[in-house]
Design a protein around this motif. Structure first.
Motif, PDB file in Angstrom:
ATOM      1  N   TYR A  17     -10.085   2.332  12.772  1.00 61.50           N
ATOM      2  CA  TYR A  17      -9.467   3.148  13.820  1.00 61.50           C
ATOM      3  C   TYR A  17      -9.917   2.719  15.204  1.00 61.50           C
ATOM      4  O   TYR A  17      -9.245   2.994  16.196  1.00 61.50           O
ATOM      5  CB  TYR A  17      -9.762   4.632  13.605  1.00 61.50           C
ATOM      6  N   SER A  24      -2.234   5.235  13.824  1.00 62.32           N
ATOM      7  CA  SER A  24      -2.019   4.760  12.465  1.00 62.32           C
ATOM      8  C   SER A  24      -0.580   4.341  12.237  1.00 62.32           C
ATOM      9  O   SER A  24      -0.225   3.890  11.170  1.00 62.32           O
ATOM     10  CB  SER A  24      -2.407   5.845  11.455  1.00 62.32           C
ATOM     11  N   ARG A  25       0.259   4.505  13.231  1.00 61.46           N
ATOM     12  CA  ARG A  25       1.635   4.055  13.073  1.00 61.46           C
ATOM     13  C   ARG A  25       2.061   3.346  14.360  1.00 61.46           C
ATOM     14  O   ARG A  25       1.636   3.701  15.445  1.00 61.46           O
ATOM     15  CB  ARG A  25       2.564   5.206  12.737  1.00 61.46           C
ATOM     16  N   ILE A  77      -2.214  -1.796  10.242  1.00 62.92           N
ATOM     17  CA  ILE A  77      -3.059  -1.954  11.430  1.00 62.92           C
ATOM     18  C   ILE A  77      -2.598  -3.163  12.235  1.00 62.92           C
ATOM     19  O   ILE A  77      -2.495  -3.113  13.473  1.00 62.92           O
ATOM     20  CB  ILE A  77      -4.517  -2.123  10.988  1.00 62.92           C
TER      21      ILE A  77
ATOM     22  N   GLU B 182      -8.019   2.130   2.707  1.00 68.60           N
ATOM     23  CA  GLU B 182      -7.160   1.766   3.834  1.00 68.60           C
ATOM     24  C   GLU B 182      -6.449   0.458   3.554  1.00 68.60           C
ATOM     25  O   GLU B 182      -5.337   0.231   4.031  1.00 68.60           O
ATOM     26  CB  GLU B 182      -8.010   1.642   5.101  1.00 68.60           C
ATOM     27  N   GLU B 188       2.048   4.780   6.152  1.00 69.47           N
ATOM     28  CA  GLU B 188       1.422   5.081   7.430  1.00 69.47           C
ATOM     29  C   GLU B 188       0.803   6.468   7.450  1.00 69.47           C
ATOM     30  O   GLU B 188      -0.238   6.680   8.078  1.00 69.47           O
ATOM     31  CB  GLU B 188       2.446   4.935   8.548  1.00 69.47           C
ATOM     32  N   LEU B 191      -2.401   6.231   5.601  1.00 70.95           N
ATOM     33  CA  LEU B 191      -3.352   5.454   6.387  1.00 70.95           C
ATOM     34  C   LEU B 191      -3.914   6.290   7.536  1.00 70.95           C
ATOM     35  O   LEU B 191      -5.117   6.258   7.814  1.00 70.95           O
ATOM     36  CB  LEU B 191      -2.676   4.205   6.928  1.00 70.95           C
ATOM     37  N   GLY B 192      -3.017   7.059   8.165  1.00 71.95           N
ATOM     38  CA  GLY B 192      -3.488   7.904   9.262  1.00 71.95           C
ATOM     39  C   GLY B 192      -4.539   8.884   8.782  1.00 71.95           C
ATOM     40  O   GLY B 192      -5.580   9.057   9.424  1.00 71.95           O
ATOM     41  N   LEU B 195      -7.731   7.081   8.098  1.00 72.90           N
ATOM     42  CA  LEU B 195      -8.453   6.744   9.323  1.00 72.90           C
ATOM     43  C   LEU B 195      -9.164   7.963   9.882  1.00 72.90           C
ATOM     44  O   LEU B 195     -10.293   7.870  10.379  1.00 72.90           O
ATOM     45  CB  LEU B 195      -7.493   6.166  10.364  1.00 72.90           C
TER      46      LEU B 195
END
Lengths: 121, 512
Positions: A17, A24-25, A77, B182, B188, B191-192, B195
């Motif tokens: 992050y 994240s997008r 990412i 991850e 997404e 993944l968000g 994170l």
């Protein structure tokens, strides 16, 4: 001997992050796995090292998935970082012409013959 | 007429009468021829005789009176003297008696006082003994209490240290798991969330690290390789809640030695956390990296609260290398104490000053001992991602040279990276070499922008250096065991040289 970086191996202190500032997008959908990326400029000092790496890798057209593999980072990412670079004009993205490739697919009969020929080998 | 003159007068009268009568008789009796003469003579004789008698009587009376007076005076004297003598004797007796009385009184008083003093002394002695006994008991009790609390304290600290260590291990493994996930989940949304969890876990891990540092437990994970400055900064930044407000300004390619990297990151994270917490929620926190002859100066500047002189001094004292006890620890302000501990452990120098941005600036200097130049990138011929791991023996010729390349390249490389215009040493690598020109043979760059060396290559290089003759890739091709002790010793020392400075045993990886 192990590979220098196994995907997912937790051997770097920086977290994912922090590479994207928490996003994240990606904002743009200009990138999918096979989008070809070409760098438009040389890396400058003070750039995020991943950006430097991307610019260096993409001196010749490179697919997103290859960049991700080269960086050892998840594709999502990498897409965010590529979006950043695209927004600042440092790279350009070109999608392979999949539609027209589909148009130009050879005749199924020829393909069948090739398959038979391959099996006979 | 006085009584003393009365006999005189009487005598005078009597003698006058006697003599007168005698004269008269004589005159009468005498012939007329002599009568007249006789009368005169006899008369004169009578008067003179009478006067003489009177005088004699007077004198006699005087003598008697005087004698009586003398006698009385003498008697009076004697009486007086005897009175005085007796009085003096009485006085002397009285004096003696008084003296004796006073003496006895003094003796009595002395005796009384002595006994009183003795009694007092005895009482005091007894009291002192009792007091001593009481104090001894008290001391004993306090000592027991101190011992017990010390035991309790050390037990509590040990328990905290243990728990913190387990928390650290847990956080580290969770971070590894999260990184793994991850990479596995490409959606997404997932993944968000991952994170987000990653960030939370990193913060929890930092808290566990803080407790571990304060309780003197072993430090957190030890990185097996030097960590480049960018990763140090990002690693520190990722552990605080407000990491999105942190702006990094670094062109340095210096790396921090693996054993100190975690401590540096942790200390920097605490400073960043302070800066982020004590500045407005929208203000940015800037981190600058400056190379100085003594090492590296990391500057954390915020635009939040300006610390007063007193606060600056207090902060300096909190991070100074001398004040290291836990007594000044408050429950909510662990950060500076942690920084102080880490600074002492790794020889960092931390200071504070007002920032030009309006807030506070924290400076942390990393001494040169902690720094290494970024590990020299071996111009590793890239492999396709899916290629199975090649060994040195089977690799193309380029790999063989790469094994010894780091040492050969190091001297040439160092001046090249000193220039400010070369942020990453990758600049000096032949990135444009034919091997790198095709996308299938990209050099493998790390996140730091540096081509990465595979594990174990240093060992191979050291082996090759130790045996400068043509063993080739000694690490990959097992050699027959030799029985020569010298050669065995040389081999072992080269093994140690290879293992110690940079690369641990490949199997250890970055275990903590």
């Amino acid at each position: 001997m192990t590979r220098p970086r196994r995907p997912g191996r937790d051997d770097d202190p920086d977290r994912l992050y922090t590479l994207t500032g928490g996003r994240s997008r990606s904002d743009s959908d200009a990138f999918d796995l096979v989008t070809l990326v070409v760098s438009e400029c040389e890396p400058t000092p003070g750039m995020q090292s991943e950006h430097v790496t991307i610019l260096r890798m993409c001196q010749l057209p490179t697919a997103v998935v290859e960049i991700a593999a080269g960086l050892g980072l998840p594709v999502s990412i990498v897409r965010i970082m590529l979006s950043d670079l695209l927004d600042t004009g440092r790279i350009s993205a070109r999608h392979p012409r999949t539609a027209r490739v589909a148009d130009r697919l050879p005749d199924p009969e020829i393909l069948e013959q090739v398959l038979v020929g391959l099996r006979n080998l | 007429m006085s009584p003393s003159s009365r006999p005189t007068a009487v005598a005078l009268l009597i003698s006058l009468a006697v003599t007168g009568s005698l004269c008269l008789w004589a005159v009468v009796a005498a012939p007329d021829s002599v009568r007249t003469a006789l009368a005169w003579g006899a008369g004169a004789t009578a008067v003179v005789l009478s006067a003489a008698v009177a005088v004699a009587v007077q004198a006699r009376a005087n003598a008697g009176r005087l004698r009586a007076r003398l006698a009385s005076e003498t008697q009076r004297f004697t009486g007086e003297i005897s009175r005085l003598v007796s009085a003096s004797a009485a006085e002397g007796q009285r004096f003696t008696a008084e003296t004796a009385r006073i003496k006895s009184a003094a003796a009595a008083e002395t005796a009384r006082l002595r006994s009183a003093v003795e009694a007092e002394t005895a009482r005091l002695t007894a009291q002192a003994a009792a007091e001593t006994e009481r104090l001894t008991a008290e001391t004993e009790r306090l000592r027991a209490r101190a011992t017990r609390s010390e035991t309790e304290r050390s037990a509590a600290v040990a328990a905290c240290a243990n728990a913190a260590g387990r928390m650290q291990a847990l956080a580290t493994s969770m971070l590894a798991d999260l990184r793994d996930m991850e990479h596995r989940h490409s959606a997404e949304d997932v993944l968000g969330d991952l994170l987000h969890l990653d960030h939370r876990t990193a913060q929890a891990g930092r808290l566990a690290d803080s407790i571990a540092v304060l309780t003197g437990a072993r430090s957190g994970r030890r990185w097996a390789k030097p960590i480049v400055m960018e990763s140090i900064l990002r690693g520190a930044m990722g552990r605080i809640s407000g990491y999105q407000r942190v702006r990094l300004h670094s062109t340095s390619d210096v790396a921090v030695a693996g054993h100190a990297a975690e401590g540096v990151m942790h200390a920097l994270a605490e400073l960043l956390d302070n800066a982020a917490n004590f500045s407005p929620p929208t203000a940015e926190v800037h981190v600058y990296v400056e190379e100085v002859p003594a090492g590296i100066v990391l500057t954390v500047e915020d635009s939040g609260l300006v610390m007063s002189d007193v606060q600056l001094r207090r902060a300096e004292r909190a991070v100074s290398a001398t004040d290291q006890d836990l007594t000044g620890l408050s429950g909510t302000r662990l950060g500076l104490a942690v920084v102080g501990r880490l600074a002492r452990k790794h020889g960092l120098t931390v200071s504070f000053r007002p920032s030009a941005r309006g807030g506070t600036g924290a400076l942390m200097m990393l001494p040169q001992e902690l720094l290494t130049r970024a590990p020299v990138p071996a111009p590793e011929p890239a492999r396709p991602v899916s290629e199975p791991e090649p060994t040195h023996g089977t690799a193309p010729a380029g790999t063989g040279t790469a094994a010894v390349a780091p040492d050969a390249r190091r001297p040439q490389h160092a001046p090249a990276t000193a220039g400010p215009a070369t942020p990453a040493p990758a600049d000096s690598t032949p990135a444009d070499s034919p091997a790198a020109e095709t996308t299938g043979h990209l050099p493998r760059f790390g996140e730091s922008g540096l081509p990465k060396r595979p594990r174990g290559r240093t060992l191979a290089a050291a082996e090759a250096r130790a045996h400068a003759h043509g063993d080739g890739d000694g690490a990959a091709t097992p050699r027959p065991r030799t029985s020569d002790p010298k050669e065995q010793a040389a081999r072992f020392s080269s093994f140690r040289q290879a293992v110690r400075p940079n690369t641990p045993h490949p199997e250890e990886g970055n275990t903590r």
